[in-house]
Design a protein around this motif. Structure first.
Motif, mmCIF file in Angstrom:
data_model
loop_
_atom_site.group_PDB
_atom_site.id
_atom_site.type_symbol
_atom_site.label_atom_id
_atom_site.label_comp_id
_atom_site.label_asym_id
_atom_site.label_seq_id
_atom_site.Cartn_x
_atom_site.Cartn_y
_atom_site.Cartn_z
ATOM 1 N N ALA A 157 0.769 -1.252 -0.136
ATOM 2 C CA ALA A 157 0.191 0.115 0.020
ATOM 3 C C ALA A 157 0.787 1.226 -0.002
ATOM 4 O O ALA A 157 0.690 2.217 -0.729
ATOM 5 N N PHE A 158 1.791 1.108 0.749
ATOM 6 C CA PHE A 158 2.723 2.475 0.897
ATOM 7 C C PHE A 158 3.522 2.673 -0.422
ATOM 8 O O PHE A 158 3.920 3.651 -0.953
ATOM 9 N N ARG A 159 3.867 1.536 -0.982
ATOM 10 C CA ARG A 159 4.537 1.519 -2.262
ATOM 11 C C ARG A 159 3.707 2.158 -3.406
ATOM 12 O O ARG A 159 4.258 2.874 -4.317
ATOM 13 N N THR A 160 2.369 2.124 -3.477
ATOM 14 C CA THR A 160 1.461 2.728 -4.445
ATOM 15 C C THR A 160 1.434 4.288 -4.182
ATOM 16 O O THR A 160 1.381 5.102 -5.293
ATOM 17 N N ALA A 161 1.948 4.884 -3.046
ATOM 18 C CA ALA A 161 1.958 6.370 -2.905
ATOM 19 C C ALA A 161 0.664 6.616 -3.095
ATOM 20 O O ALA A 161 0.334 8.115 -3.336
ATOM 21 N N LYS A 162 -0.497 6.051 -2.682
ATOM 22 C CA LYS A 162 -1.914 6.422 -2.764
ATOM 23 C C LYS A 162 -2.439 6.565 -1.544
ATOM 24 O O LYS A 162 -2.525 5.557 -0.610
ATOM 25 N N THR A 163 -2.945 7.546 -1.149
ATOM 26 C CA THR A 163 -3.627 7.838 0.266
ATOM 27 C C THR A 163 -4.506 6.774 0.511
ATOM 28 O O THR A 163 -4.737 6.176 1.620
ATOM 29 N N GLU A 172 -5.625 12.644 7.776
ATOM 30 C CA GLU A 172 -5.206 14.046 7.098
ATOM 31 C C GLU A 172 -3.828 14.427 6.709
ATOM 32 O O GLU A 172 -3.626 15.140 5.757
ATOM 33 N N GLY A 173 -2.949 13.853 7.420
ATOM 34 C CA GLY A 173 -1.572 14.171 7.070
ATOM 35 C C GLY A 173 -1.022 13.169 5.873
ATOM 36 O O GLY A 173 0.126 13.353 5.407
ATOM 37 N N LEU A 174 -1.562 12.057 5.498
ATOM 38 C CA LEU A 174 -1.158 11.287 4.470
ATOM 39 C C LEU A 174 -0.885 11.936 3.179
ATOM 40 O O LEU A 174 0.076 11.498 2.250
ATOM 41 N N ASP A 175 -1.652 12.921 2.690
ATOM 42 C CA ASP A 175 -1.400 13.674 1.432
ATOM 43 C C ASP A 175 -0.203 14.351 1.658
ATOM 44 O O ASP A 175 0.448 14.528 0.464
ATOM 45 N N ILE A 215 2.525 13.094 2.819
ATOM 46 C CA ILE A 215 3.648 12.422 2.933
ATOM 47 C C ILE A 215 3.500 11.369 1.408
ATOM 48 O O ILE A 215 4.376 10.447 1.559
ATOM 49 N N THR A 216 2.853 11.555 0.613
ATOM 50 C CA THR A 216 2.853 10.658 -0.517
ATOM 51 C C THR A 216 4.178 10.635 -1.299
ATOM 52 O O THR A 216 4.361 9.443 -1.734
ATOM 53 N N GLY A 217 5.083 11.393 -1.257
ATOM 54 C CA GLY A 217 6.309 11.433 -1.768
ATOM 55 C C GLY A 217 7.280 10.628 -1.041
ATOM 56 O O GLY A 217 8.137 9.985 -1.890
ATOM 57 N N ASP A 218 6.858 10.641 0.321
ATOM 58 C CA ASP A 218 7.901 9.538 1.033
ATOM 59 C C ASP A 218 7.377 8.177 1.399
ATOM 60 O O ASP A 218 8.123 7.341 1.655
ATOM 61 N N MET A 219 6.073 7.950 0.612
ATOM 62 C CA MET A 219 5.597 6.615 0.837
ATOM 63 C C MET A 219 6.259 5.468 0.280
ATOM 64 O O MET A 219 6.726 4.418 0.860
ATOM 65 N N PRO A 220 6.904 5.515 -1.037
ATOM 66 C CA PRO A 220 7.562 4.400 -1.420
ATOM 67 C C PRO A 220 9.098 4.147 -0.662
ATOM 68 O O PRO A 220 9.344 3.185 -0.575
ATOM 69 N N ALA A 221 9.516 5.185 -0.311
ATOM 70 C CA ALA A 221 10.805 5.139 0.548
ATOM 71 C C ALA A 221 10.443 4.352 1.810
ATOM 72 O O ALA A 221 11.527 3.619 2.241
ATOM 73 N N PHE A 222 9.243 4.753 2.468
ATOM 74 C CA PHE A 222 9.152 4.078 3.650
ATOM 75 C C PHE A 222 8.695 2.594 3.368
ATOM 76 O O PHE A 222 9.196 1.538 4.226
ATOM 77 N N ALA A 223 8.301 2.355 2.252
ATOM 78 C CA ALA A 223 7.819 0.832 1.789
ATOM 79 C C ALA A 223 9.161 -0.048 1.527
ATOM 80 O O ALA A 223 9.472 -0.972 2.137
ATOM 81 N N ASP A 224 10.324 0.722 1.082
ATOM 82 C CA ASP A 224 11.693 0.240 0.911
ATOM 83 C C ASP A 224 12.063 -0.213 2.185
ATOM 84 O O ASP A 224 12.735 -0.995 2.585
#
Length: 133
Positions: free
Chosen positions: A53-59, A76-79, A81-90
């Motif tokens: 889910a985080f890898r998709t970078a979709k809220t 509310e804060g997820l929008d 951090i969408t740019g950081d979501m793939p790095a979190f998935a990694d």
């Protein structure tokens, strides 16, 4: 509703204390303190779903893997951090299951030489969802 939240917070706190007092394992294997009734594979599948889910970078994908409480806390804060979501998935690809019981599971992972944790909570339907990251 507030009484339920206080009860749930107390219950989860007790679950966490139970985890730290009785269960510790790096792979969810056969340690004697790990409850045999817990389907560890379901916990691992949920963790993989969280990573995906985080890898998709979709809220909306991330919201779907969060507990209701986490949705309220992080929603509310997820929008932002969408740019950081793939790095979190990694980063959470290196996760290790460090403890679990019937209600709570915790993974640790390494990033930039530091250790972090994510926590999952069992849902009434039997699924596991992300409660803290």
């Amino acid at each position: 509703m507030n009484t339920f939240r206080v009860f749930l917070a107390g219950f989860l706190t007790l679950a966490m204390l139970h985890v730290f007092a009785t269960c510790s394992d790096d792979d969810g294997g056969t340690q004697p303190n790990n409850p045999p009734t817990v389907d560890v594979e379901k916990i691992h599948e949920a963790a993989q779903g969280i990573e995906d889910a985080f890898r998709t970078a979709k809220t909306d994908a991330v919201l779907a893997v969060l507990t209701e409480e986490a949705q309220q806390q992080y929603g509310e804060g997820l929008d932002d951090i969408t740019g950081d979501m793939p790095a979190f998935a990694d980063a959470i690809q290196s996760r290790r299951l460090t403890g679990y019981n019937e209600f709570y599971a915790e993974y640790s992972y390494e990033k930039d030489g530091n250790t972090f944790t994510i926590a999952l909570a069992a849902q009434e339907e039997g699924d596991w969802k992300l409660m803290r990251f």
